[in-house]
Design an enzyme around this catalytic site. Structure first.
Site, short mmCIF file in Angstrom:
data_model
loop_
_atom_site.label_atom_id
_atom_site.label_comp_id
_atom_site.label_asym_id
_atom_site.label_seq_id
_atom_site.Cartn_x
_atom_site.Cartn_y
_atom_site.Cartn_z
N CYS A 25 0.82 -1.22 0.00
CA CYS A 25 0.00 0.00 0.00
C CYS A 25 0.86 1.27 0.00
O CYS A 25 0.40 2.32 -0.43
CB CYS A 25 -0.95 0.00 1.18
SG CYS A 25 -2.10 -1.39 1.10
N HIS A 60 -3.68 7.04 1.09
CA HIS A 60 -3.91 5.74 0.46
C HIS A 60 -5.31 5.31 0.88
O HIS A 60 -5.67 5.40 2.06
CB HIS A 60 -2.86 4.74 0.95
CG HIS A 60 -3.29 3.33 0.77
ND1 HIS A 60 -3.67 2.83 -0.46
CD2 HIS A 60 -3.47 2.31 1.66
CE1 HIS A 60 -4.04 1.57 -0.31
NE2 HIS A 60 -3.94 1.24 0.96
N ASN A 73 -9.96 -0.66 -2.15
CA ASN A 73 -8.53 -0.44 -1.91
C ASN A 73 -7.76 -1.01 -3.10
O ASN A 73 -7.76 -2.23 -3.31
CB ASN A 73 -8.14 -1.13 -0.60
CG ASN A 73 -6.67 -1.01 -0.25
OD1 ASN A 73 -5.85 -0.69 -1.09
ND2 ASN A 73 -6.34 -1.28 1.00
#
Ligand SMILES: CC(C)(COP(=O)(O)OP(=O)(O)OC[C@H]1O[C@@H](n2cnc3c(N)ncnc32)[C@H](O)[C@@H]1OP(=O)(O)O)[C@@H](O)C(=O)NCCC(=O)NCCS
Length: 337
Positions: free
Chosen positions: A104, A264, A294
């Site tokens: 991530c 993020h 995500n």
């Protein structure tokens, strides 16, 4: 940015697993995500689509790119990396292609590497790509629901160039703590042979030499990602604000100076925590996880692209990118747009 056409709603996921639109929205904020065409799109091909757009908007051609940095946790091949696949697909010169594996935080790590090459004068047009095809590697049964409902596919890219103007990447800040490496991980297939933790793969010591992929591993479906969601959440809500403040402090700024934070897109609740902690207004934090889930290394460049297209960032604005994820790794970048 590039996202696949196929929209998968929370309701669609109920066809595969015991979940609900209400549960997913309440815990994560996600309404829908995109899944790549199974046979026509890969992490590399989606990266290429985003890269084409970034190169066009930068007013250059693929022949001008002198270095590639490609971040992903869902590569087309275990090796070689996606950077060379993009170089081949875009018929670029025999330039360097670096693959970044920081999950991530991957895009900010990639951006930071590119930033150092630009500032040192080594390269003039660096293509930085974040791309993920998660949909291929998710456990779509009820067993995997805590992970599978969160992730989506997509890609984003930027071109970095030097400038003499007083703007650009002011600083980047990279961190890691491997203590909890297995808290959010895909263990198998791998070469670990249970060295770090007991029970990550079920195998007989005598067959260890054949263990990269074992019959048991396949039969027991041990090749899906694993996550302790609460442990990730608890650490993320501490590290996100910390690394944003580190970037602001280093440059003599405070949260009120920020035009936009682009976190993020891990979980809307995490972003809301960060916003609250830093006392930011709604218009200072950009969220689009509702539509894409995500997308790991792709989430920041996708969000950056949408924020810019929506006119939320103007020349001279202070923008902070921040990420936290598997590893654990976390990072920030402060930009003067
Ligand atoms: C994953 C996450 C949404 C789960 O929410 P949570 O409140 O921590 O939920 P828990 O894992 O404690 O599970 C609570 C219950 O919901 C169930 N559950 C898990 N996933 C579910 C789903 N998709 N649908 C319905 N129920 C689900 C669990 O089985 C558990 O049931 P039980 O109480 O009967 O045992 C949350 O922990 C999170 O977002 N963490 C951060 C993850 C993240 O950001 N990862 C990416 C890192 S960059």
């Amino acid at each position: 940015m590039y996202v696949p056409k196929n929209v998968v709603t929370n309701q669609d996921l109920t066809n595969y697993m015991d979940t609900s639109d209400e549960w997913i929205q309440e815990r994560t904020g996600i309404k829908e995500r995109r899944y790549a065409d199974r046979t026509k799109e890969t992490t590399a091909t989606m990266g290429v689509e985003a890269a084409k757009m970034a190169i066009e908007r930068a007013g250059i051609t693929a022949a001008d790119i002198d270095f590639i940095v490609f971040a992903t946790l869902s590569p087309d091949y275990y090796f070689p990396g996606c950077g060379v696949l993009l170089q081949r697909a875009m018929q670029m010169k025999e330039i360097g292609a670096l693959d970044v594996r920081n999950q991530c935080s991957g895009f900010i790590y990639a951006l930071s590497v590119a930033d150092q090459f630009i500032k040192s004068g080594m390269y003039k047009n660096i293509l930085v790509v974040g791309s993920e095809k998660h949909s291929f590697g998710l456990d779509m049964s009820t067993r995997g629901r805590n992970v599978s409902v969160i992730f989506g596919d997509g890609a984003g890219a930027v071109v970095l160039q030097p400038t003499n103007e007083d703007r650009g990447i002011l600083s980047t800040h990279l961190h890691s703590d491997g203590h909890d490496a297995e808290v959010l991980a895909m263990y198998n297939p791998g070469s670990h042979a249970n060295y770090w933790r007991e029970g990550l793969a079920d195998f007989d010591e005598s067959t260890i030499a054949d263990m990269f992929v074992s019959k048991e591993m396949v039969e027991k479906e041990q090749f899906y990602p694993s996550m302790d969601g609460q442990a990730v959440f608890k650490k993320a809500v501490v590290k996100f604000p910390e690394v944003i403040m580190e970037a602001l402090n280093q440059n003599g700024h405070s949260p009120s100076d920020l035009k936009l934070v682009i976190p993020h897109q891990a979980n809307l609740r995490i972003s809301q925590f960060v916003q609250h902690k830093l006392k930011l207004r709604d218009d200072q934090v950009y969220n689009n996880i509702q539509r894409y889930g995500n997308t790991t290394a792709a989430s920041i460049p996708i969000a950056l692209c949408e924020a810019w297209q929506e006119g939320k960032i103007d020349k001279g604005d202070l923008v902070c990118l921040a990420a936290f994820g598997s590893g654990f790794t976390w990072a920030s970048a402060l930009l003067k747009w």
